[in-house]
Design a protein around this motif. Structure first.
Motif, PDB file in Angstrom:
ATOM      1  N   ASN A  85       3.043  11.167   0.056  1.00  0.00           N
ATOM      2  CA  ASN A  85       4.398  11.244   0.597  1.00  0.00           C
ATOM      3  C   ASN A  85       5.269  10.020   0.246  1.00  0.00           C
ATOM      4  OD1 ASN A  85       3.251   9.282   2.173  1.00  0.00           O
ATOM      5  ND2 ASN A  85       2.951  10.613   3.956  1.00  0.00           N
ATOM      6  N   GLY A  86       4.715   9.090  -0.521  1.00  0.00           N
ATOM      7  CA  GLY A  86       5.486   7.925  -0.946  1.00  0.00           C
ATOM      8  C   GLY A  86       5.660   6.866   0.134  1.00  0.00           C
ATOM      9  N   LYS A  87       5.002   7.065   1.257  1.00  0.00           N
ATOM     10  CA  LYS A  87       5.135   6.086   2.358  1.00  0.00           C
ATOM     11  C   LYS A  87       4.512   4.740   1.950  1.00  0.00           C
ATOM     12  CE  LYS A  87       4.430   5.726   7.312  1.00  0.00           C
ATOM     13  NZ  LYS A  87       3.788   6.240   8.509  1.00  0.00           N
ATOM     14  N   LEU A  99      -7.335  -3.179   6.111  1.00  0.00           N
ATOM     15  CA  LEU A  99      -7.203  -1.904   5.397  1.00  0.00           C
ATOM     16  C   LEU A  99      -7.279  -0.721   6.378  1.00  0.00           C
ATOM     17  CD1 LEU A  99      -6.916  -0.941   2.398  1.00  0.00           C
ATOM     18  CD2 LEU A  99      -9.322  -0.329   2.527  1.00  0.00           C
ATOM     19  N   ASP A 100      -8.138  -0.838   7.376  1.00  0.00           N
ATOM     20  CA  ASP A 100      -8.244   0.234   8.388  1.00  0.00           C
ATOM     21  C   ASP A 100      -6.879   0.454   9.066  1.00  0.00           C
ATOM     22  OD1 ASP A 100     -10.898   0.680   7.913  1.00  0.00           O
ATOM     23  OD2 ASP A 100     -11.602  -0.604   9.549  1.00  0.00           O
ATOM     24  N   GLU A 101      -6.253  -0.662   9.439  1.00  0.00           N
ATOM     25  CA  GLU A 101      -4.932  -0.563  10.096  1.00  0.00           C
ATOM     26  C   GLU A 101      -3.907   0.090   9.173  1.00  0.00           C
ATOM     27  OE1 GLU A 101      -5.508  -4.802  12.438  1.00  0.00           O
ATOM     28  OE2 GLU A 101      -3.739  -4.539  11.163  1.00  0.00           O
ATOM     29  N   VAL A 102      -3.939  -0.347   7.905  1.00  0.00           N
ATOM     30  CA  VAL A 102      -2.988   0.190   6.927  1.00  0.00           C
ATOM     31  C   VAL A 102      -3.203   1.694   6.767  1.00  0.00           C
ATOM     32  CG1 VAL A 102      -2.453   0.207   4.448  1.00  0.00           C
ATOM     33  CG2 VAL A 102      -2.618  -1.960   5.663  1.00  0.00           C
ATOM     34  N   MET A 103      -4.462   2.103   6.690  1.00  0.00           N
ATOM     35  CA  MET A 103      -4.766   3.527   6.488  1.00  0.00           C
ATOM     36  C   MET A 103      -4.268   4.363   7.662  1.00  0.00           C
ATOM     37  SD  MET A 103      -8.360   3.959   4.459  1.00  0.00           S
ATOM     38  CE  MET A 103      -9.350   2.866   5.399  1.00  0.00           C
ATOM     39  N   ILE A 104      -4.407   3.827   8.861  1.00  0.00           N
ATOM     40  CA  ILE A 104      -3.900   4.558  10.036  1.00  0.00           C
ATOM     41  C   ILE A 104      -2.384   4.730   9.916  1.00  0.00           C
ATOM     42  CG2 ILE A 104      -3.537   4.396  12.552  1.00  0.00           C
ATOM     43  CD1 ILE A 104      -6.381   3.026  12.625  1.00  0.00           C
ATOM     44  N   GLU A 105      -1.708   3.634   9.558  1.00  0.00           N
ATOM     45  CA  GLU A 105      -0.238   3.703   9.424  1.00  0.00           C
ATOM     46  C   GLU A 105       0.203   4.667   8.327  1.00  0.00           C
ATOM     47  OE1 GLU A 105       1.977  -0.033   9.406  1.00  0.00           O
ATOM     48  OE2 GLU A 105       0.292  -0.961  10.448  1.00  0.00           O
ATOM     49  N   LEU A 106      -0.609   4.752   7.272  1.00  0.00           N
ATOM     50  CA  LEU A 106      -0.236   5.617   6.148  1.00  0.00           C
ATOM     51  C   LEU A 106      -0.749   7.054   6.316  1.00  0.00           C
ATOM     52  CD1 LEU A 106      -0.880   3.317   3.041  1.00  0.00           C
ATOM     53  CD2 LEU A 106       1.326   4.091   3.901  1.00  0.00           C
ATOM     54  N   GLY A 107      -1.595   7.267   7.313  1.00  0.00           N
ATOM     55  CA  GLY A 107      -2.169   8.603   7.517  1.00  0.00           C
ATOM     56  C   GLY A 107      -3.217   8.938   6.468  1.00  0.00           C
ATOM     57  N   CYS A 108      -3.970   7.931   6.036  1.00  0.00           N
ATOM     58  CA  CYS A 108      -5.029   8.154   5.027  1.00  0.00           C
ATOM     59  C   CYS A 108      -6.389   7.847   5.648  1.00  0.00           C
ATOM     60  CB  CYS A 108      -4.841   7.212   3.845  1.00  0.00           C
ATOM     61  SG  CYS A 108      -3.268   7.401   3.016  1.00  0.00           S
ATOM     62  N   SER A 109      -7.439   8.275   4.969  1.00  0.00           N
ATOM     63  CA  SER A 109      -8.782   7.890   5.410  1.00  0.00           C
ATOM     64  C   SER A 109      -9.687   7.777   4.195  1.00  0.00           C
ATOM     65  CB  SER A 109      -9.354   8.922   6.380  1.00  0.00           C
ATOM     66  OG  SER A 109      -9.754  10.085   5.669  1.00  0.00           O
ATOM     67  N   GLU A 144      -2.817   2.069  -4.127  1.00  0.00           N
ATOM     68  CA  GLU A 144      -2.295   3.413  -3.896  1.00  0.00           C
ATOM     69  C   GLU A 144      -3.410   4.289  -3.335  1.00  0.00           C
ATOM     70  OE1 GLU A 144      -0.353   6.873  -6.702  1.00  0.00           O
ATOM     71  OE2 GLU A 144      -0.854   4.934  -7.559  1.00  0.00           O
ATOM     72  N   PHE A 145      -3.088   5.059  -2.332  1.00  0.00           N
ATOM     73  CA  PHE A 145      -4.056   6.045  -1.822  1.00  0.00           C
ATOM     74  C   PHE A 145      -3.724   7.396  -2.429  1.00  0.00           C
ATOM     75  CE2 PHE A 145      -4.155   2.781   1.438  1.00  0.00           C
ATOM     76  CZ  PHE A 145      -5.509   2.666   1.682  1.00  0.00           C
ATOM     77  N   ARG A 146      -4.711   7.961  -3.136  1.00  0.00           N
ATOM     78  CA  ARG A 146      -4.510   9.289  -3.725  1.00  0.00           C
ATOM     79  C   ARG A 146      -5.501  10.261  -3.108  1.00  0.00           C
ATOM     80  NH1 ARG A 146      -3.985   7.998 -10.214  1.00  0.00           N
ATOM     81  NH2 ARG A 146      -2.449   6.341 -10.018  1.00  0.00           N
ATOM     82  N   LYS A 147      -5.013  11.450  -2.834  1.00  0.00           N
ATOM     83  CA  LYS A 147      -5.841  12.496  -2.226  1.00  0.00           C
ATOM     84  C   LYS A 147      -7.097  12.689  -3.068  1.00  0.00           C
ATOM     85  CE  LYS A 147      -5.216  15.655   1.112  1.00  0.00           C
ATOM     86  NZ  LYS A 147      -4.850  15.168   2.435  1.00  0.00           N
ATOM     87  N   PHE A 194       0.855  -1.187   0.000  1.00  0.00           N
ATOM     88  CA  PHE A 194       0.000   0.000   0.000  1.00  0.00           C
ATOM     89  C   PHE A 194       0.895   1.242   0.000  1.00  0.00           C
ATOM     90  CE2 PHE A 194      -2.080  -3.475   2.144  1.00  0.00           C
ATOM     91  CZ  PHE A 194      -3.338  -3.493   1.582  1.00  0.00           C
ATOM     92  N   VAL A 195       0.532   2.183  -0.855  1.00  0.00           N
ATOM     93  CA  VAL A 195       1.353   3.389  -0.994  1.00  0.00           C
ATOM     94  C   VAL A 195       0.492   4.621  -0.742  1.00  0.00           C
ATOM     95  CG1 VAL A 195       2.870   4.680  -2.567  1.00  0.00           C
ATOM     96  CG2 VAL A 195       2.648   2.207  -2.820  1.00  0.00           C
ATOM     97  N   ASN A 196       1.006   5.538   0.039  1.00  0.00           N
ATOM     98  CA  ASN A 196       0.382   6.850   0.162  1.00  0.00           C
ATOM     99  C   ASN A 196       1.060   7.751  -0.871  1.00  0.00           C
ATOM    100  OD1 ASN A 196      -0.353   9.454   0.788  1.00  0.00           O
ATOM    101  ND2 ASN A 196      -0.184   9.182   3.021  1.00  0.00           N
TER     102      ASN A 196
END
Lengths: 273, 82
Positions: free
Chosen positions: A67-69, A110-120, A186-189, A62-64
């Motif tokens: 910021n590329g995290k 996915l919820d856990e991953v989103m927290i780690e990546l700072g996404c929602s 990938e999480f995109r804004k 999973f990529v944010n």
């Protein structure tokens, strides 16, 4: 492990060709691209791409994109994740009810991953293979049931549940690999619905087409109802092109924006001004 | 009410033959109606490559409500059901 779809066959041989469908004389088309006029064709298993095998281990990346995290999760079929067993039988009222009581909570993963990546879900779209998707399409609560329609009229043994769990995980992620995709999401804004509508309107109206976009009911390939975005002549008489189909309104809009941006040159050439 | 929620409300109120379009000043809700006429289209079958024609119905749009925002459009859709 063995492919869950073809069970190791690799190729489905002598399939009846589509060119025979609905034909009263039952004669195949002489120049048919599928069968070459024979009426039958061989089809490579799409799940394993003809290898007969599926991986035993799936690394989900999973990529944010802000910021590329990167965050990774591993699903190992030899060290299976814990399932949730629901207290009551599933609501489908089938004879599969015993096995259907087990779920793999990919939504929690996915919820856990989103927290780690700072996404929602409110601030980001989830993309797979460069297309926005509904996050529950890949990361919903995965019902652990037997794709071979084995009917458990009794409580299955631990081994039986594990076998089904392996098969379900492999089917869920393995076919993506069979199709040549990498297991990267990938999480995109994302923008608000109004901003998406404004953007699509600006994109379409800036081209000077005699067409406008409209959002209407969209029929998804599964037979379910969703949202469709179309280019249509302003009097509504002529539909030009389907820009996107999705389950949810916002994902349909974002898909349409991506499509128009990607294929703007082709659209410019083909759409009447 | 959020815009996406309003769109869902419109869908539930209007059945299937509706369209939401964006206008210069806001949004329009249209009813898609059949004209009774047909036109012939030619296309290539994706699987077989065979050229074929078929008659497709001709539709027209009729504006049933306009509003500056989707939640207001959803409110108007409530009173414009068939």
């Amino acid at each position: 492990m063995q492919c869950t779809n073809c069970k190791g066959k690799k190729v489905f041989k002598n399939q009846k060709c589509w060119c025979l469908d609905g034909k009263k004389d039952k004669k195949p088309l002489a120049n048919c691209k599928m069968c070459g006029g024979t009426g039958k064709f061989d089809s490579t298993c799409p799940y394993c791409n003809g290898s007969g095998q599926m991986p035993d281990m799936y690394t989900l990346t999973f990529v944010n994109s802000d910021n590329g995290k990167i965050v990774q999760r591993v699903l190992d079929l030899n060290n299976l994740p814990i399932l949730r067993k629901t207290d009551s039988p599933n609501p489908y009222k089938t004879r599969l009810s015993h096995i259907c009581r087990y779920e793999l909570l990919l939504n929690e993963l996915l919820d856990e991953v989103m927290i780690e990546l700072g996404c929602s879900r409110q601030s980001h779209f989830l993309y797979f293979d460069n297309s926005p998707i509904e996050e529950w399409a890949d990361f919903g609560s995965l019902m652990v049931w037997d794709s071979g329609y084995v009917q458990y009229k009794r409580e299955p043994s631990e081994k039986e549940v594990e076998a089904v769990e392996r098969s379900v995980i492999a089917s869920h992620f393995g076919w993506k690999i069979g199709q040549g995709s990498s297991l990267i999401w990938e999480f995109r804004k994302r923008q608000t619905t109004e901003e998406l509508l404004d953007k699509l309107y600006a994109l379409v109206s800036s081209r000077g087409y005699s067409y406008e976009f409209r959002v209407t009911e969209g029929n998804i390939a599964t037979g379910e109802s969703g949202w469709g975005v179309w280019l249509v002549s302003k009097d509504g008489k002529e539909r030009y092109a389907e820009l996107a189909i999705a389950y949810t309104f916002d994902v349909a809009l974002q898909s349409a924006i991506d499509y128009v941006q990607k294929d703007i040159d082709e659209l410019d050439q083909r759409v009447k001004k | 009410m959020k815009a996406a929620e309003a769109a869902g409300l419109i869908a539930s109120r209007m059945s299937t033959d509706f369209a939401i379009t964006r206008t210069q000043t806001g949004y329009a809700l249209k009813r898609i109606e059949m004209t009774g006429r047909k036109r012939t289209i030619a296309f290539k079958m994706p699987g077989t490559g065979e050229m074929t024609t078929m008659d497709v119905p001709v539709f027209r749009d009729r504006i049933v409500a306009e509003a500056p925002a989707l939640p207001e459009l959803a409110e108007k859709a409530k009173s414009r059901r068939r």
